[in-house]
Design an enzyme around this catalytic site. Structure first.
Site, short mmCIF file in Angstrom:
data_model
loop_
_atom_site.label_atom_id
_atom_site.label_comp_id
_atom_site.label_asym_id
_atom_site.label_seq_id
_atom_site.Cartn_x
_atom_site.Cartn_y
_atom_site.Cartn_z
N ALA A 4 -51.96 -31.68 8.50
CA ALA A 4 -51.46 -32.91 7.87
C ALA A 4 -50.82 -33.73 8.98
O ALA A 4 -49.63 -33.58 9.28
CB ALA A 4 -50.44 -32.56 6.79
N GLY A 40 -41.37 -35.58 9.33
CA GLY A 40 -42.39 -34.54 9.15
C GLY A 40 -43.01 -34.63 7.77
O GLY A 40 -42.87 -35.64 7.08
N ASN A 41 -43.70 -33.60 7.36
CA ASN A 41 -44.21 -33.55 5.99
C ASN A 41 -44.19 -32.10 5.51
O ASN A 41 -43.81 -31.20 6.27
CB ASN A 41 -45.62 -34.16 5.90
CG ASN A 41 -46.62 -33.40 6.75
OD1 ASN A 41 -46.91 -32.24 6.50
ND2 ASN A 41 -47.15 -34.06 7.78
N ARG A 42 -44.56 -31.87 4.26
CA ARG A 42 -44.33 -30.56 3.65
C ARG A 42 -45.45 -29.55 3.90
O ARG A 42 -45.44 -28.47 3.31
CB ARG A 42 -44.12 -30.74 2.14
CG ARG A 42 -42.76 -31.37 1.83
CD ARG A 42 -42.64 -31.69 0.36
NE ARG A 42 -43.01 -30.57 -0.49
CZ ARG A 42 -43.39 -30.68 -1.76
NH1 ARG A 42 -43.49 -31.86 -2.31
NH2 ARG A 42 -43.70 -29.61 -2.45
N SER A 43 -46.38 -29.86 4.78
CA SER A 43 -47.47 -28.91 5.02
C SER A 43 -46.93 -27.58 5.55
O SER A 43 -46.12 -27.56 6.48
CB SER A 43 -48.46 -29.50 6.04
OG SER A 43 -49.36 -28.49 6.46
#
Ligand code: CTP
Length: 404
Positions: free
Chosen positions: A284, A217-220
């Protein structure tokens, strides 16, 4: 940081006699926390639900209930407090506003303190009605809402839910955060400039599954996209929000489509796009996903030392012939402007919103953002650090400018 739009603003809060009057206490508190000065005016029936002392303690100001002073000076007091109060205000909010008070305002009555202030008001009036569903839905109430709207009052309409009567339906006071967002929109000078526009917004990260318990995943946080959806809705748009997994709340009137992966998001965007005039891709989206999703949880003993990745489809690039305004985002760590310009061109966008992770208090997880908007002609417009709600409103205004 750019000032909070509510800071230093003078707000009259009118409270009328419905059970939702207790929620006006939190509204007062939140307005004060945002730096507004609040003076509360109550109708006599509101006293059945909340005591003026509660509001005067929260607002640190006297609360007005009676038109006439308690001790009259031989019956002759020259004080025109209602005019002074009406002239003082930058905004008046009535929350909750009963259908009785709505009807009286529509008919021009001024037979209680709150109504005298309304009749003398020069500043904008924001009404948040609340009533039981049959009182709210009846034709006379609906006609009065419409009449007042046509006369320039703003509304934050009631929401569906369980009512004091136990019935389920329209009539619950709108969320306090939504009322405050609507107040901010008015105080910032925005209006319903998105009426008749249908806007599709994506938000948050995508999660690309590795196995049934793990993902890439990512930090959005989704905050920018959710604020865009709220601002667009309050400015009159019909909003659909396609969201990756986040912990944000959205207004119930906004159509929310929850997705998980980049391919889910692509499918949802393609399905919804034909009903919309504008797409804002604030999500994102992952550029890569595991080539295979393991059907069982990967075990330590499997001694996994690499995950084979495969590219996801670029959603924006797949939409260049959709015939609607396409707005992209670029979150960069270096060569910011050049990278954003490249994306604007390669993805054939009408506008791109750049933010840099180098800027303090900007980007993922923060409630604030420092944005640069780049229009199709490549001209950048740089904005200072501000709340993501303010940034959302600026982005919307820039999109409207790019509409010509
Ligand atoms: N985007 C998209 N589909 C993807 C990846 C990104 O539609 N598979 C959109 C994003 O929602 C954003 C814009 O494209 O509006 C730019 O996304 P970003 O991640 O900054 O750029 P990428 O094209 O993925 O390039 P890079 O990650 O190399 O910076």
């Amino acid at each position: 940081m750019q000032d909070d739009q509510l800071s230093g603003k003078k707000i009259i809060l009118g409270v009328t006699g419905g059970i939702a009057a207790y929620k006006a206490c939190r509204l007062t508190r939140e307005l004060i926390k945002r730096g507004a000065e609040v003076k509360v005016v109550m109708t006599p029936s509101a006293l059945q639900f909340v005591q003026p002392l509660t509001f005067s303690s929260l607002s640190k100001n006297d609360v007005v209930v009676n038109i006439f002073p308690d001790s009259q000076l031989n019956g002759a007091s020259m004080k025109t407090w209602h005019i002074d109060l009406a002239l003082w205000a930058d905004l008046m909010i009535i929350a909750p506003c009963t259908v009785n008070t709505v009807a009286k305002i529509a008919a021009g009555f001024s037979d209680n303190a709150l109504l005298t202030v309304v009749s003398a008001l020069r500043s904008p009036l924001l009404i948040a009605p609340a009533a039981d569903m049959d009182m709210y839905d009846n034709k006379i109430s609906q006609k009065n809402f419409q009449l007042l709207e046509e006369m320039g009052c703003s509304f934050v309409m009631a929401e569906k839910g369980e009512l004091a009567s136990g019935l389920e339906g329209d009539g619950r006071l709108a969320g306090i955060d939504k009322i405050i967002d609507a107040a901010e929109i008015i105080l910032s000078g925005y209006n319903k400039d998105l009426q008749n526009k249908k806007i599709l917004i994506t938000a948050g990260p995508t999660n690309e599954d590795i196995d049934p318990v793990r993902f890439i995943g990512n930090r959005s946080s989704g905050k920018m996209g959710y604020n865009l959806a709220k601002a667009a809705f309050l400015r009159g748009a019909d909003v659909t929000l396609i969201s990756g997994p986040v912990h944000e709340n959205i207004y119930p009137e906004i159509k929310l489509i929850n997705v998980r992966s980049a391919s889910d998001m692509k499918l949802a965007v393609h399905k919804e796009i034909k009903n919309n005039n504008i797409l804002i891709m604030a999500a994102a989206v992952a550029d890569y996903k595991p080539a295979q999703i393991a059907s069982k949880k990967l075990k330590k003993e499997d001694k996994l030392d690499q995950i084979k990745l495969t590219p996801t489809d670029d959603i924006l690039s797949s939409l260049t012939s959709a015939g609607i305004k396409l707005i992209g985002f670029a979150l960069e760590t270096h060569n910011e402007k050049a990278n954003a310009l490249k994306k604007l061109k390669n993805k054939n966008l009408d506008m791109i919103v750049l933010n840099s992770l180098k800027d303090e208090n900007s980007g993922f997880e923060y409630n604030t953002n420092r944005i640069t908007v780049i229009h199709k002609n490549g001209k950048p417009v740089v904005f200072p650090l501000m709340s993501k709600f303010q940034a959302a409103n600026i982005i919307i205004s820039e999109i409207l400018k790019s509409n010509g």
